[in-house]
Design an enzyme around this catalytic site. Structure first.
Site, PDB file in Angstrom:
ATOM      1  N   ARG A  45      46.098  35.771  40.189  1.00  0.00           N
ATOM      2  CA  ARG A  45      46.058  36.972  39.349  1.00  0.00           C
ATOM      3  C   ARG A  45      46.038  38.179  40.263  1.00  0.00           C
ATOM      4  O   ARG A  45      45.075  38.400  40.980  1.00  0.00           O
ATOM      5  CB  ARG A  45      44.805  36.944  38.466  1.00  0.00           C
ATOM      6  CG  ARG A  45      44.752  38.069  37.454  1.00  0.00           C
ATOM      7  CD  ARG A  45      43.701  37.838  36.393  1.00  0.00           C
ATOM      8  NE  ARG A  45      42.349  38.001  36.902  1.00  0.00           N
ATOM      9  CZ  ARG A  45      41.252  37.706  36.230  1.00  0.00           C
ATOM     10  NH1 ARG A  45      41.343  37.181  35.024  1.00  0.00           N
ATOM     11  NH2 ARG A  45      40.070  37.891  36.753  1.00  0.00           N
ATOM     12  N   SER A 114      45.169  33.064  26.865  1.00  0.00           N
ATOM     13  CA  SER A 114      43.798  33.536  26.664  1.00  0.00           C
ATOM     14  C   SER A 114      43.553  33.834  25.199  1.00  0.00           C
ATOM     15  O   SER A 114      44.384  34.469  24.546  1.00  0.00           O
ATOM     16  CB  SER A 114      43.558  34.837  27.451  1.00  0.00           C
ATOM     17  OG  SER A 114      43.449  34.589  28.822  1.00  0.00           O
ATOM     18  N   LYS A 143      36.219  41.259  34.450  1.00  0.00           N
ATOM     19  CA  LYS A 143      37.220  41.792  33.540  1.00  0.00           C
ATOM     20  C   LYS A 143      36.538  42.730  32.555  1.00  0.00           C
ATOM     21  O   LYS A 143      35.567  42.362  31.903  1.00  0.00           O
ATOM     22  CB  LYS A 143      37.931  40.671  32.773  1.00  0.00           C
ATOM     23  CG  LYS A 143      38.857  39.862  33.641  1.00  0.00           C
ATOM     24  CD  LYS A 143      39.879  39.116  32.795  1.00  0.00           C
ATOM     25  CE  LYS A 143      41.046  39.996  32.390  1.00  0.00           C
ATOM     26  NZ  LYS A 143      42.054  39.278  31.588  1.00  0.00           N
TER      27      LYS A 143
END
Lengths: 228, 228
Positions: A45, A114, A143
């Protein structure tokens, strides 16, 4: 897409990288240590790097993972996945729609999605995704764009409602991994617990051991139920 | 990739979008006005939006451009180009390497490449790109990640050395477009001159007229040379 294992990936211990959380160590180095010590799948990521740098990193990581038979998943960027022959992508609710991604990558690619709410999870039941990222299971500083946490109770309910493999993510570490597995997760995904660990390899070994112990306990429980 | 015209795109007046410079107007609205008034090719450049939003915007813009036969080019993001059936991509030196992009998009896709230095332009001679973005031809506040400007002199020299179609970009407007064309550009690319104009349609008409006039002048010059 090419390479080895595709469908039914082993999501037991799922490493999600974050270069900003890796204490200045190169991502590839953290991945190598984790991959040699029990991680079963890796997602790259990278939000703030150029496409060229992302591709270069993905190639480096793929060279580390491929000989170990560990799938490489790219977050969001199908272009990077296609250019590097990664095993699949992980998409969020603001990334490419699942149908588009499946058409572009083909049946053999691993595609994870997700889900942040029961409604998103309900919609995902109609999709042929390879796993759901249950996100965040606990609230986390990694996050900030996510909604309310599922918490253990939400994960348990989702387990009863979803046909998909569930990978819990968000705030998971050595202290709560067993509880998450007991609640019905098929695997745990971690960022900080490995990337920000003093010894990423040791952290991976500990987490994998917890997952395997939880799995044995679940199997035993299942047998006892059948026997009673 | 699907849709209409692919190779040998008409790069005469090349609009590059920038939502931040569009005075609060939706990008699609600016594109429509420009496309109805002389723009020959459009590149969507979105750096700070989600993949899903980028795809949605590209689909909207494609619906505007396709009936007019105007190619849609996506900046950097091959995933967005593939998902939306855009006509091609524009890549910079820190984007996906050209060879990868061509393999993924196929022979019919339009692929343009930015060159910021004579060395980058020299390397590009080995590539089968559809055009070079000569960037920046003048220094400009729109892009801050670029190096020294080519200036008119640099563009003239590049024209003698490159086999590729040259699209000049950076600081081009109604006052200097004719000079840029006379220096050897095959087309001009603009951001602010259209996106930030009070009347994007009118700006497009004016710029296209300048390009066409320059082209007629070049043809005339060529004939006079032959005749003398």
């Amino acid at each position: 897409m090419d390479g080895g294992m595709k469908h039914a990936p082993d999501v037991s211990l799922y490493l999600v990288t974050d270069s900003r959380l890796s204490l200045g160590r190169p991502v590839a180095e953290v991945v190598r240590a984790a991959a040699q010590n029990g991680v079963t799948i890796v997602q790259l990521r990278e939000k703030d790097c150029s496409t060229r740098d992302f591709i270069a990193l993905a190639r480096r990581v793929r060279e580390i993972l491929a000989p170990l038979g560990i799938p490489l998943i790219i977050n969001d960027r199908l272009d990077v996945a296609l250019a590097t022959g990664a095993d699949g992508v992980h998409i969020g609710q603001s990334d490419m729609p699942y149908g588009n991604a499946r058409r572009l990558l083909g049946e053999d690619a691993i595609i994870g999605l997700s889900v942040g709410t029961p409604e998103e999870a309900r919609m995902a039941e109609m999709l042929d995704v390879d796993y759901l990222g249950v996100s965040p299971v606990f609230s986390t500083p990694t996050k900030t764009d996510t909604g309310d946490a599922w918490e253990i109770e939400g994960l348990k309910i989702l387990r009863t409602r979803s046909r998909h493999r569930l990978v819990a993510i968000g705030g998971i570490n050595q202290t709560n991994a067993a509880t998450v597995m007991a609640a019905g997760a098929d695997g745990i995904a971690v960022v900080s617990a490995i990337c920000a660990a003093d010894d990423p390899g040791k952290a991976a070994r500990q987490l994998r051991a917890i997952v395997e112990k939880s799995r044995r306990r679940k199997i035993l429980k299942g047998c006892q139920k059948k026997a009673s």
